[in-house]
Design a protein around this motif. Structure first.
Motif, PDB file in Angstrom:
ATOM      1  N   ASP A  12     -55.529  40.511  31.058  1.00  0.00           N
ATOM      2  CA  ASP A  12     -54.246  39.935  30.652  1.00  0.00           C
ATOM      3  C   ASP A  12     -53.517  39.343  31.869  1.00  0.00           C
ATOM      4  O   ASP A  12     -52.995  38.222  31.817  1.00  0.00           O
ATOM      5  CB  ASP A  12     -53.402  41.024  29.990  1.00  0.00           C
ATOM      6  CG  ASP A  12     -52.214  40.491  29.222  1.00  0.00           C
ATOM      7  OD1 ASP A  12     -52.278  39.358  28.702  1.00  0.00           O
ATOM      8  OD2 ASP A  12     -51.204  41.220  29.138  1.00  0.00           O
ATOM      9  N   VAL A  13     -53.510  40.076  32.969  1.00  0.00           N
ATOM     10  CA  VAL A  13     -52.850  39.605  34.181  1.00  0.00           C
ATOM     11  C   VAL A  13     -53.560  38.377  34.738  1.00  0.00           C
ATOM     12  O   VAL A  13     -52.910  37.424  35.181  1.00  0.00           O
ATOM     13  CB  VAL A  13     -52.761  40.732  35.234  1.00  0.00           C
ATOM     14  CG1 VAL A  13     -52.267  40.201  36.577  1.00  0.00           C
ATOM     15  CG2 VAL A  13     -51.851  41.846  34.735  1.00  0.00           C
ATOM     16  N   ARG A  14     -54.883  38.372  34.707  1.00  0.00           N
ATOM     17  CA  ARG A  14     -55.636  37.188  35.198  1.00  0.00           C
ATOM     18  C   ARG A  14     -55.252  35.936  34.408  1.00  0.00           C
ATOM     19  O   ARG A  14     -55.055  34.865  34.993  1.00  0.00           O
ATOM     20  CB  ARG A  14     -57.142  37.433  35.086  1.00  0.00           C
ATOM     21  CG  ARG A  14     -57.727  38.127  36.251  1.00  0.00           C
ATOM     22  CD  ARG A  14     -59.267  38.146  36.210  1.00  0.00           C
ATOM     23  NE  ARG A  14     -59.733  39.133  37.137  1.00  0.00           N
ATOM     24  CZ  ARG A  14     -60.046  40.383  36.834  1.00  0.00           C
ATOM     25  NH1 ARG A  14     -59.965  40.785  35.591  1.00  0.00           N
ATOM     26  NH2 ARG A  14     -60.451  41.225  37.758  1.00  0.00           N
ATOM     27  N   THR A  15     -55.168  36.070  33.099  1.00  0.00           N
ATOM     28  CA  THR A  15     -54.789  34.927  32.260  1.00  0.00           C
ATOM     29  C   THR A  15     -53.396  34.439  32.618  1.00  0.00           C
ATOM     30  O   THR A  15     -53.164  33.237  32.797  1.00  0.00           O
ATOM     31  CB  THR A  15     -54.843  35.322  30.769  1.00  0.00           C
ATOM     32  OG1 THR A  15     -56.194  35.682  30.446  1.00  0.00           O
ATOM     33  CG2 THR A  15     -54.390  34.186  29.870  1.00  0.00           C
ATOM     34  N   TRP A  16     -52.465  35.359  32.759  1.00  0.00           N
ATOM     35  CA  TRP A  16     -51.081  35.010  33.131  1.00  0.00           C
ATOM     36  C   TRP A  16     -51.046  34.358  34.511  1.00  0.00           C
ATOM     37  O   TRP A  16     -50.384  33.334  34.708  1.00  0.00           O
ATOM     38  CB  TRP A  16     -50.229  36.279  33.086  1.00  0.00           C
ATOM     39  CG  TRP A  16     -48.902  36.137  33.735  1.00  0.00           C
ATOM     40  CD1 TRP A  16     -47.779  35.562  33.209  1.00  0.00           C
ATOM     41  CD2 TRP A  16     -48.547  36.551  35.060  1.00  0.00           C
ATOM     42  NE1 TRP A  16     -46.751  35.609  34.124  1.00  0.00           N
ATOM     43  CE2 TRP A  16     -47.203  36.220  35.274  1.00  0.00           C
ATOM     44  CE3 TRP A  16     -49.244  37.196  36.091  1.00  0.00           C
ATOM     45  CZ2 TRP A  16     -46.531  36.485  36.456  1.00  0.00           C
ATOM     46  CZ3 TRP A  16     -48.585  37.467  37.274  1.00  0.00           C
ATOM     47  CH2 TRP A  16     -47.241  37.113  37.445  1.00  0.00           C
ATOM     48  N   PHE A  17     -51.765  34.934  35.478  1.00  0.00           N
ATOM     49  CA  PHE A  17     -51.765  34.395  36.832  1.00  0.00           C
ATOM     50  C   PHE A  17     -52.393  33.005  36.866  1.00  0.00           C
ATOM     51  O   PHE A  17     -51.892  32.112  37.564  1.00  0.00           O
ATOM     52  CB  PHE A  17     -52.486  35.348  37.794  1.00  0.00           C
ATOM     53  CG  PHE A  17     -52.347  34.952  39.233  1.00  0.00           C
ATOM     54  CD1 PHE A  17     -51.129  35.078  39.891  1.00  0.00           C
ATOM     55  CD2 PHE A  17     -53.427  34.444  39.935  1.00  0.00           C
ATOM     56  CE1 PHE A  17     -50.995  34.705  41.226  1.00  0.00           C
ATOM     57  CE2 PHE A  17     -53.300  34.071  41.265  1.00  0.00           C
ATOM     58  CZ  PHE A  17     -52.083  34.203  41.917  1.00  0.00           C
ATOM     59  N   ASP A  18     -53.460  32.792  36.125  1.00  0.00           N
ATOM     60  CA  ASP A  18     -54.083  31.463  36.047  1.00  0.00           C
ATOM     61  C   ASP A  18     -53.093  30.427  35.532  1.00  0.00           C
ATOM     62  O   ASP A  18     -53.070  29.278  36.001  1.00  0.00           O
ATOM     63  CB  ASP A  18     -55.331  31.489  35.169  1.00  0.00           C
ATOM     64  CG  ASP A  18     -56.508  32.214  35.806  1.00  0.00           C
ATOM     65  OD1 ASP A  18     -56.478  32.482  37.028  1.00  0.00           O
ATOM     66  OD2 ASP A  18     -57.466  32.526  35.056  1.00  0.00           O
ATOM     67  N   GLN A  19     -52.263  30.812  34.561  1.00  0.00           N
ATOM     68  CA  GLN A  19     -51.236  29.898  34.045  1.00  0.00           C
ATOM     69  C   GLN A  19     -50.206  29.587  35.129  1.00  0.00           C
ATOM     70  O   GLN A  19     -49.771  28.445  35.266  1.00  0.00           O
ATOM     71  CB  GLN A  19     -50.559  30.500  32.812  1.00  0.00           C
ATOM     72  CG  GLN A  19     -51.473  30.609  31.626  1.00  0.00           C
ATOM     73  CD  GLN A  19     -50.891  31.459  30.509  1.00  0.00           C
ATOM     74  OE1 GLN A  19     -49.894  32.153  30.671  1.00  0.00           O
ATOM     75  NE2 GLN A  19     -51.541  31.415  29.358  1.00  0.00           N
ATOM     76  N   TYR A  20     -49.820  30.610  35.879  1.00  0.00           N
ATOM     77  CA  TYR A  20     -48.886  30.396  36.981  1.00  0.00           C
ATOM     78  C   TYR A  20     -49.476  29.439  38.009  1.00  0.00           C
ATOM     79  O   TYR A  20     -48.805  28.498  38.449  1.00  0.00           O
ATOM     80  CB  TYR A  20     -48.521  31.726  37.651  1.00  0.00           C
ATOM     81  CG  TYR A  20     -47.925  31.541  39.029  1.00  0.00           C
ATOM     82  CD1 TYR A  20     -46.651  31.003  39.183  1.00  0.00           C
ATOM     83  CD2 TYR A  20     -48.648  31.850  40.175  1.00  0.00           C
ATOM     84  CE1 TYR A  20     -46.107  30.802  40.447  1.00  0.00           C
ATOM     85  CE2 TYR A  20     -48.118  31.648  41.442  1.00  0.00           C
ATOM     86  CZ  TYR A  20     -46.850  31.130  41.568  1.00  0.00           C
ATOM     87  OH  TYR A  20     -46.327  30.912  42.811  1.00  0.00           O
ATOM     88  N   VAL A  21     -50.720  29.669  38.389  1.00  0.00           N
ATOM     89  CA  VAL A  21     -51.386  28.823  39.384  1.00  0.00           C
ATOM     90  C   VAL A  21     -51.372  27.369  38.920  1.00  0.00           C
ATOM     91  O   VAL A  21     -51.008  26.461  39.677  1.00  0.00           O
ATOM     92  CB  VAL A  21     -52.821  29.318  39.656  1.00  0.00           C
ATOM     93  CG1 VAL A  21     -53.621  28.295  40.451  1.00  0.00           C
ATOM     94  CG2 VAL A  21     -52.795  30.663  40.368  1.00  0.00           C
ATOM     95  N   ALA A  22     -51.763  27.129  37.690  1.00  0.00           N
ATOM     96  CA  ALA A  22     -51.803  25.760  37.155  1.00  0.00           C
ATOM     97  C   ALA A  22     -50.406  25.135  37.149  1.00  0.00           C
ATOM     98  O   ALA A  22     -50.234  23.958  37.501  1.00  0.00           O
ATOM     99  CB  ALA A  22     -52.396  25.757  35.756  1.00  0.00           C
ATOM    100  N   THR A  23     -49.397  25.916  36.771  1.00  0.00           N
ATOM    101  CA  THR A  23     -48.024  25.407  36.722  1.00  0.00           C
ATOM    102  C   THR A  23     -47.527  25.068  38.127  1.00  0.00           C
ATOM    103  O   THR A  23     -46.998  23.977  38.360  1.00  0.00           O
ATOM    104  CB  THR A  23     -47.090  26.431  36.057  1.00  0.00           C
ATOM    105  OG1 THR A  23     -47.567  26.701  34.736  1.00  0.00           O
ATOM    106  CG2 THR A  23     -45.662  25.913  35.985  1.00  0.00           C
ATOM    107  N   PHE A  24     -47.711  25.994  39.063  1.00  0.00           N
ATOM    108  CA  PHE A  24     -47.231  25.780  40.427  1.00  0.00           C
ATOM    109  C   PHE A  24     -47.917  24.578  41.069  1.00  0.00           C
ATOM    110  O   PHE A  24     -47.258  23.689  41.617  1.00  0.00           O
ATOM    111  CB  PHE A  24     -47.446  27.034  41.289  1.00  0.00           C
ATOM    112  CG  PHE A  24     -46.913  26.863  42.673  1.00  0.00           C
ATOM    113  CD1 PHE A  24     -45.594  27.179  42.958  1.00  0.00           C
ATOM    114  CD2 PHE A  24     -47.702  26.353  43.691  1.00  0.00           C
ATOM    115  CE1 PHE A  24     -45.083  27.000  44.232  1.00  0.00           C
ATOM    116  CE2 PHE A  24     -47.203  26.174  44.969  1.00  0.00           C
ATOM    117  CZ  PHE A  24     -45.893  26.494  45.241  1.00  0.00           C
ATOM    118  N   ILE A  25     -49.240  24.545  41.003  1.00  0.00           N
ATOM    119  CA  ILE A  25     -49.978  23.448  41.636  1.00  0.00           C
ATOM    120  C   ILE A  25     -49.609  22.120  40.988  1.00  0.00           C
ATOM    121  O   ILE A  25     -49.420  21.116  41.680  1.00  0.00           O
ATOM    122  CB  ILE A  25     -51.496  23.706  41.595  1.00  0.00           C
ATOM    123  CG1 ILE A  25     -51.837  24.889  42.510  1.00  0.00           C
ATOM    124  CG2 ILE A  25     -52.274  22.459  42.005  1.00  0.00           C
ATOM    125  CD1 ILE A  25     -53.279  25.364  42.402  1.00  0.00           C
ATOM    126  N   GLY A  26     -49.477  22.102  39.672  1.00  0.00           N
ATOM    127  CA  GLY A  26     -49.108  20.870  38.982  1.00  0.00           C
ATOM    128  C   GLY A  26     -47.758  20.338  39.431  1.00  0.00           C
ATOM    129  O   GLY A  26     -47.604  19.135  39.685  1.00  0.00           O
TER     130      GLY A  26
END
Length: 139
Positions: A12-26
């Motif tokens: 669950d945390v990996r999925t959430w963190f992946d979303q954060y990574v995509a949002t931040f980098i974008g």
């Protein structure tokens, strides 16, 4: 006391963190400096430490200002993107996890200009997973 499935928490945390990574980098790669899309990934107060400083951002306004400053700094550096190298997620219990990742930051030409290892403490709040603390690790 019920047994916590830590592997499910980690997923669950990996999925959430992946979303954060995509949002931040974008946001950062587009040169945007409005931190609003990032605010759902953090919880104030938040504590942040580096070799040089310890900062507590005690309010949402202070958090937004801190994130805007980081986005502006990346914009001025000609930021083009990041690669999250070797992210590790370790569930501590049902409501908290540690995330450790090395960020390789690149300019618009694809050249790496910074590599930094960061440790995040994430907590499952009533609003969902949020970063509550971070520490930039010494090289």
């Amino acid at each position: 006391m019920p047994h916590t499935d830590l592997s499910a928490v980690e997923a669950d945390v990996r999925t959430w963190f992946d979303q954060y990574v995509a949002t931040f980098i974008g946001l950062a790669a587009a040169g945007r400096t409005d931190p609003a899309p990032l605010l759902d990934y953090f919880d104030a107060p938040i504590t942040m430490t580096t070799d040089a400083a310890h900062v507590v951002l005690a309010s949402d306004a202070a958090l937004a200002a801190g994130l805007a400053h980081e986005l502006q700094t990346l914009r001025e550096a000609g930021y083009g993107g990041s690669t999250a190298l070797d992210p590790e997620v370790r569930a501590l219990n049902e409501r908290s996890a540690l995330i450790e990742v090395t960020w390789a930051r690149h300019d618009r030409g694809g050249r790496e200009f910074q590599r930094v290892r960061v440790l995040y403490l994430a907590a499952r709040t009533v609003a969902g997973w949020r970063t509550t603390a971070s520490a930039v690790l010494s090289p």
